[in-house]
Design a protein around this motif. Structure first.
Motif, short mmCIF file in Angstrom:
data_model
loop_
_atom_site.label_atom_id
_atom_site.label_comp_id
_atom_site.label_asym_id
_atom_site.label_seq_id
_atom_site.Cartn_x
_atom_site.Cartn_y
_atom_site.Cartn_z
N ARG A 40 0.97 4.93 -1.11
CA ARG A 40 0.01 6.19 -1.51
C ARG A 40 0.91 7.13 -2.22
O ARG A 40 1.90 7.28 -1.93
N THR A 41 0.09 7.94 -2.98
CA THR A 41 0.67 9.03 -3.71
C THR A 41 0.02 10.24 -3.50
O THR A 41 -1.21 10.33 -3.25
N ASP B 63 0.95 -1.10 -0.13
CA ASP B 63 -0.21 0.00 0.18
C ASP B 63 0.93 1.38 -0.17
O ASP B 63 1.18 1.96 1.01
N THR C 48 5.54 9.94 -3.29
CA THR C 48 4.92 8.70 -2.42
C THR C 48 4.98 8.65 -0.85
O THR C 48 5.75 9.63 -0.35
N THR C 49 4.52 7.59 -0.50
CA THR C 49 4.64 7.40 0.95
C THR C 49 5.87 6.79 1.33
O THR C 49 5.93 6.44 2.50
N ASP D 222 -2.45 6.85 6.83
CA ASP D 222 -3.51 6.03 6.66
C ASP D 222 -3.23 4.70 5.74
O ASP D 222 -4.12 4.18 5.37
N ARG D 223 -1.91 4.55 5.60
CA ARG D 223 -1.35 3.40 4.92
C ARG D 223 -2.26 2.10 5.34
O ARG D 223 -2.07 2.03 6.71
N ALA E 2 -1.74 11.03 4.20
CA ALA E 2 -1.43 9.73 3.39
C ALA E 2 -0.71 8.63 4.00
O ALA E 2 -0.85 7.30 4.06
#
Length: 644
Positions: A169-170, A167, A200-201, A228-229, A225
């Motif tokens: 996220r971007t 996961d 990105t995360t 919340d991964r 972001a």
């Protein structure tokens, strides 16, 4: 004769077949040895224990391969095979622990028959304890349920890790919103055809953006972001995991999972965990208030009405405090830490400290960026290390040392893998510290891999001690004389000693906040598990997290986020995240034995190597530390460090 290292496949196409052959043969050998114990055990008690230990070693080889390659291999097929192999190894280990016939063979050994061999006697006591904790004394139906629970725990834990790993996220932003970012970072993040930049995360993106980007909206978006991964996918997985652990612990006779887990750690029992957390909270109260006052004073220059600093602004404003109050510009600091020089410097420093040499070798690996070194001591190869240090798709997202093989003298060479996610160019100094930390685990694994028993190989001490050697090695990444041996800028000029001094002073800023943040994580780790005694009345995870953050953390909760959903330590560390701070207390005490005017003093370094690292798990951690220090470990050095 020194055993040969493991030979990995020479081509990508060979990996699935190689992996299956490796793990299946190790599992088969493990089962063969255990079957022999049931049907025709050796006549000598020590030989019975040795056969059991070798069986566990072969089982460990399969489990280690599964854990490692499930987290690092670029191929989905190999990662799936690895997850399956790890599950199978866990299933077999569980079956052994519940096998009464096998238990009877080992339990029949008379203590007096191994009294002449202290390590064998220690192993016998541990084996008996393992069987007790496994539930071997329960009835058949209960043992079947225990086996099912353990199998499901492995599956859920793997799925939890997989979700976090995958996961990424971007956040897409305009180039103008990235004002303040370092030039090398901007160069590595070109504008796309739509005129946007993707953040990105992954750590090499999210850490510098939250630290340097001047645009508050960008910092907020990236922080949300990042926090919340895994959400919402992992919440039901975690709820199931905690419930399963609680059922397992209570089934075998413990009050709850933390009590079960702590029983084999230095801390001893579950209720001691929140007591330790409260001790650190109290010690960190004044340092935290001091840190927050400085932070809020700086924040109010930009937001005059603020009463607190939100978490998405912490890294940025903490950096401003360090830059303005301590004259430390992290962008300038970064220019001295180019990754290849840092990696080579780390090897030089640890080689000098512990009397080692690292020889790079060109051998097959699972990804082209992995580098491999033989570890040599007194002209003899004592181990092999793999450095897999940059991010890529499908790879483990944090920083950790993984085992490839545990070492036993004359039988198997210790081989370890460092898995991190660092930038390929300039590094933040915090990441340099992380690299030193994780390499400490690798050294422990290799140096402690030359005894006679797999049970004691490498990082095999109590789990709340394993971080201490790594935390102590971080000190070498803060010393000017050490850093100047490899930290040079583009012109080749070494980092100035006064800059390192300012960095150390600036690092002292924030440690109260850090300690309280760590205790929030530790409390979450503990209470998420301890709450299971409440059954259906247990609070949901988000509610409990917010409550614990309000009680323990220095920084406020960011509404709508679910940090626990990607808190990977809830897997491997379960209720024991406190161990990081427990270990740090010991690490600060051990470091007090070194002379800061000469961190390479051979007598101290060699005594530490030989009395703490080399024994692996052959002694209780408290005894190893006392042997090195000449006294029992104390809280005093940690308290003094925190208060200064």
């Amino acid at each position: 004769m020194t055993p040969a290292p493991l030979a990995l496949p020479t081509s990508a196409a060979d990996w699935p077949a190689w992996f299956q052959e490796r793990t299946q043969s190790e599992l088969a050998r493990a089962s063969e040895l255990v079957d022999g114990l049931r049907t025709a055990p050796p006549t000598q008690p020590v030989d019975v224990l040795r056969q059991w230990d070798r069986a566990a070693g072969h089982l460990g080889n399969a489990a280690a391969a599964g854990s490692l390659f499930g987290n690092v291999h670029p191929s989905d097929e190999v990662r799936d095979l690895a997850d399956a192999a790890e599950q199978e190894a866990q299933r077999i280990g569980t079956a052994w622990g519940l096998d009464r016939e096998l238990y009877d063979v080992l339990a029949a050994i008379d203590d007096s028959a191994v009294a002449h061999d202290p390590l064998a006697a220690r192993l016998l006591a541990k084996v008996r304890d393992d069987f007790r904790r496994s539930g071997v004394d329960k009835d058949e139906a209960t043992r079947a349920r225990i086996a099912a629970i353990r199998e499901r725990i492995t599956e859920v834990d793997q799925e939890f890790s997989r979700v976090i790993r995958d996961d990424v996220r971007t956040v897409r932003v305009t180039p103008q919103q990235l004002a303040g970012m370092p030039d090398d970072w901007l160069a590595a993040h070109p504008v796309d055809d739509e005129g946007m930049v993707t953040v990105t995360t992954d750590y090499p993106d999210s850490v510098p953006v939250r630290m340097f980007a001047r645009d508050q909206d960008v910092r907020r978006e990236v922080t949300i972001a990042f926090l919340d991964r895994g959400w919402p996918t992992t919440e039901p997985l975690l709820s199931e995991l905690f419930a399963l652990r609680h059922e397992l612990a209570t089934t075998v006779g413990y009050a709850d999972w933390p009590s079960y887990d702590a029983d084999v750690k230095m801390i001893g029992d579950g209720p001691a965990i929140p007591a330790f957390i409260e001790r650190i909270v109290e010690a960190a109260e004044e340092p935290m208030r001091r840190d927050l006052a400085q932070l809020l004073e700086r924040y109010r220059r930009d937001f005059p009405d603020a009463t607190e600093v939100p978490s998405y602004d912490y890294n940025h404003y903490a950096e401003l405090v360090r830059a303005e109050r301590y004259d430390v510009d992290s962008q300038r600091v970064r220019t001295y830490f180019d990754f290849p020089k840092v990696r080579d410097g780390l090897l030089e420093v640890t080689g000098r400290l512990f009397g080692l040499r690292y020889e790079r070798v060109d051998v097959p690996v699972w990804h082209e960026e992995v580098t491999v070194y033989e570890v040599v001591r007194d002209d003899e190869r004592i181990g092999r290390i793999y450095l897999d240090l940059h991010p890529r798709e499908g790879k483990y997202k944090h920083a950790a040392q993984f085992t490839l093989t545990d070492g036993v003298a004359g039988e198997q060479l210790p081989e370890g893998v460092l898995v991190c996610n660092f930038a390929r160019g300039l590094m933040e100094h915090d990441h340099v510290v992380t690299l030193f930390h994780e390499f400490g685990h690798l050294l422990h694994h290799v140096l402690g891999g030359h005894g006679d028993w797999y049970r004691y190989a490498g990082v095999a001490t109590e789990w709340d001690f394993v971080e201490a050697p790594s935390q102590m090695l971080e000190e070498w990444a803060w010393h000017a004389d050490v850093l100047r041996t490899f930290a040079t800028d583009a012109a080749g000029e070494p980092i100035p000693a006064d800059l390192v001094g300012a960095m150390r002073a600036a690092d002292d800023y924030g440690k109260g906040i850090y300690a309280r943040t760590q205790m929030f994580y530790a409390a979450m780790s503990y209470w998420f598990h301890a709450d299971r005694v409440l059954g259906e009345d247990a609070p949901d995870l988000t509610t409990r997290m917010v409550e614990l953050q309000d009680r323990y953390a220095a920084l406020p909760y960011l509404p709508g986020t679910h940090m626990f959903a990607s808190f990977g330590h809830l897997g491997g560390y379960s209720s024991g995240y406190y161990t990081y701070m427990w270990s740090l207390v010991i690490a600060k005490d051990m470091f007090s034995a070194f002379d800061e005017s000469d961190l390479f003093t051979p007598e101290v370094a060699q005594r530490y190597r030989d009395r703490v690292l080399v024994p692996g798990g052959a002694g209780d951690a408290a005894d190893l530390v006392a042997d090195f220090l000449g006294r029992p470990s104390s809280f005093d050095a940690y308290a003094a460090w925190l208060a200064r």
